[in-house]
Design an enzyme around this catalytic site. Structure first.
Site, PDB file in Angstrom:
ATOM      1  N   CYS A   1       0.839  -1.214   0.000  1.00 47.00           N
ATOM      2  CA  CYS A   1       0.000   0.000   0.000  1.00 47.00           C
ATOM      3  C   CYS A   1       0.864   1.251   0.000  1.00 47.00           C
ATOM      4  O   CYS A   1       0.532   2.253  -0.644  1.00 47.00           O
ATOM      5  CB  CYS A   1      -0.903   0.031   1.230  1.00 47.00           C
ATOM      6  SG  CYS A   1      -2.041  -1.339   1.325  1.00 47.00           S
TER       7      CYS A   1
HETATM    8  C1  BEZ Z   1       0.569  -4.644   1.837  1.00 45.68           C
HETATM    9  O1  BEZ Z   1       0.019  -3.588   1.572  1.00 45.68           O
HETATM   10  O2  BEZ Z   1       1.769  -4.768   1.756  1.00 45.68           O
HETATM   11  C2  BEZ Z   1      -0.225  -5.842   2.261  1.00 45.68           C
HETATM   12  C3  BEZ Z   1      -1.374  -5.672   3.000  1.00 45.68           C
HETATM   13  C4  BEZ Z   1      -2.086  -6.795   3.388  1.00 45.68           C
HETATM   14  C5  BEZ Z   1      -1.653  -8.054   3.018  1.00 45.68           C
HETATM   15  C6  BEZ Z   1      -0.504  -8.203   2.259  1.00 45.68           C
HETATM   16  C7  BEZ Z   1       0.221  -7.093   1.875  1.00 45.68           C
END
Ligand code: BEZ
Length: 212
Positions: free
Chosen positions: A46
């Site tokens: 994110c």
């Molecule tokens: C991420 O944004 O890195 C992420 C969020 C939830 C699960 C896996 C990755």
């Protein structure tokens, strides 16, 4: 909550965001909009996505598109995370992140897919037209960061096909030839497409992109 489909009105809502409270439809105004969800604050994928969107500000503005992100954390968390995004991605986040702690918007837009994760949202994307109707939905899993070049490409196609009687072929990108929609009669082509056209098959008629 029911599944939102293309052509449905994007549900309106009020929400707290990192840039103050918004009424979604009023915030969208007369232009195009993108609403996209993030599983959670302070997560690696994110962080890269929001940094990328911030770097694409000029591209979205050029296309008259406003962007709003969403995650199920609160405003204070968002504000702290934005500092990290700006620092690590070398950019300035300049769009609101909706604080959907009560999952109101996530539920309204069906962004939580319980068989994938019971509390976090998947990576949903909604493109909304000036008529407030949903023009595109895409859903990615939490583990795959989105391709924002593809999102710009689709917006180019949506904006082109909204105003001209054309559709865009596979892998089309801005500037490539487009196809004339089947509803256009052969006798109307010369007037509608003065740049000319090629009839590959009676149902496959190709013309230069009209708006370049
Ligand atoms: C991420 O944004 O890195 C992420 C969020 C939830 C699960 C896996 C990755």
């Amino acid at each position: 909550m029911s599944t939102l489909r293309l052509g449905d009105i994007a549900p309106n809502f009020t929400a707290k965001t990192s840039e103050g409270d918004i009424n979604f439809h009023e915030w969208l105004g007369e232009g195009w909009g993108i609403l996209f969800s993030h599983p959670a604050d302070y997560t690696p994928v994110c962080t890269t996505e929001l940094g990328t969107v911030a770097k694409y500000t000029e591209e979205f503005t050029k296309r008259n598109v406003k962007v709003a992100a969403l995650s199920v954390d609160g405003v204070d968390s968002h504000l702290g995370w934005i500092k990290d995004i700006n620092e690590t991605q070398n950019t300035t986040v300049n769009f609101p992140i909706i604080a959907d702690e009560d999952r109101k918007v996530s539920d309204l837009y069906d962004m939580i897919h319980p068989n994938a994760d019971t509390t976090l949202t998947v990576r949903s994307v909604f493109v909304i037209g000036p008529d407030k109707k949903i023009k595109l939905t895409i859903t990615y899993p939490a583990s795959t960061g989105r391709n924002f070049d593809e999102l710009l490409r689709v917006i180019d196609s949506l904006q082109l096909t909204a105003y001209h009687k054309v559709a865009t072929p596979a892998n089309w990108k801005h500037g490539d030839d487009v196809v004339i929609v089947p509803a256009v009669k052969n006798e109307d082509i010369a007037e509608l497409f003065p740049k000319g056209h090629k009839e590959v098959k009676p149902y496959l008629r190709v013309t230069p992109q009209p708006n370049v």
